[in-house]
Design an enzyme around this catalytic site. Sequence first.
Site, PDB file in Angstrom:
ATOM      1  N   ARG A  21      33.414  39.225  32.273  1.00  0.00           N
ATOM      2  CA  ARG A  21      33.483  37.780  31.990  1.00  0.00           C
ATOM      3  C   ARG A  21      34.347  37.073  33.020  1.00  0.00           C
ATOM      4  NH1 ARG A  21      35.909  37.430  26.323  1.00  0.00           N
ATOM      5  NH2 ARG A  21      37.067  39.149  27.219  1.00  0.00           N
ATOM      6  N   ASN A  40      31.857  37.898  25.081  1.00  0.00           N
ATOM      7  CA  ASN A  40      31.400  39.218  24.643  1.00  0.00           C
ATOM      8  C   ASN A  40      30.691  39.076  23.299  1.00  0.00           C
ATOM      9  OD1 ASN A  40      32.435  40.686  26.813  1.00  0.00           O
ATOM     10  ND2 ASN A  40      34.330  41.200  25.761  1.00  0.00           N
TER      11      ASN A  40
END
Length: 93
Positions: A21, A40
């Site tokens: 990320r 996530n």
Amino acid sequence: MNKEVRMTAWVRGRVQGVGFRWFARANALRIGELAGFAVNLGDGRVQVVAEGPKDRVEQLLEWLRTGDTPGRVDGVTEIWDTPRGGYDGFEIR
């Protein structure tokens, strides 16, 4: 004309716990003019939502698919839509 678009991508593979990320955000900022987020998911995937000029969103998608990403990307599924707005830059959720 480079119209504004919204892309939602689901990235599968070993993409959680590897800084994916953070790298997605760094690449969105490097490409520029993109807003959205990376998060996530409970099933092990990472969801990336990006809004901005179509060519820049396509650059981010290309990086998700073939770039030098952390972990291992087994596949990316994406859908395209019209921008909804409301994002303050590109964030990690």
